[in-house]
Write a protein that holds these residues in place. Sequence first.
Motif: not given
Length: 126
Positions: A40-41, A44, A68
């Motif tokens: 997810s990092s 993003f 986020d």
Amino acid sequence: TKYATLFSWCSRVTRRARSHGGVVHTALFQRARQVPQGTSSELFKTVMLNVHWALRDVDASVLLPLHDELLLHVHADAVDTTAQIVAAHMCVRVSRSMPPLPVQLRVGAHWAALRPLPLPLPLPLP
């Protein structure tokens, strides 16, 4: 299954923690969340760069990523255009089998004055 590799890896971490007398719950929790958090990092970061480059012709700029979220500086005349660009780039699909990631937009003169901004529909594709 789709997550067989992740499940296998979590099982190995659990066995290793137990064989070394470690705390299984803590080890499993810390290890199991590394893959999704890392993914997810990376997602993003990619979205943030895409938004940055997409805003180059608009009177708006990315000021700060906050976990986020993205904090933008936007001229009042460019709010609608910026909202379309940001929403289009942030409502990405991780895979075809998953729905787009949820996005919420807020606008205001300062942090305390933020109010929800409806997502522009239909969202243009980046």
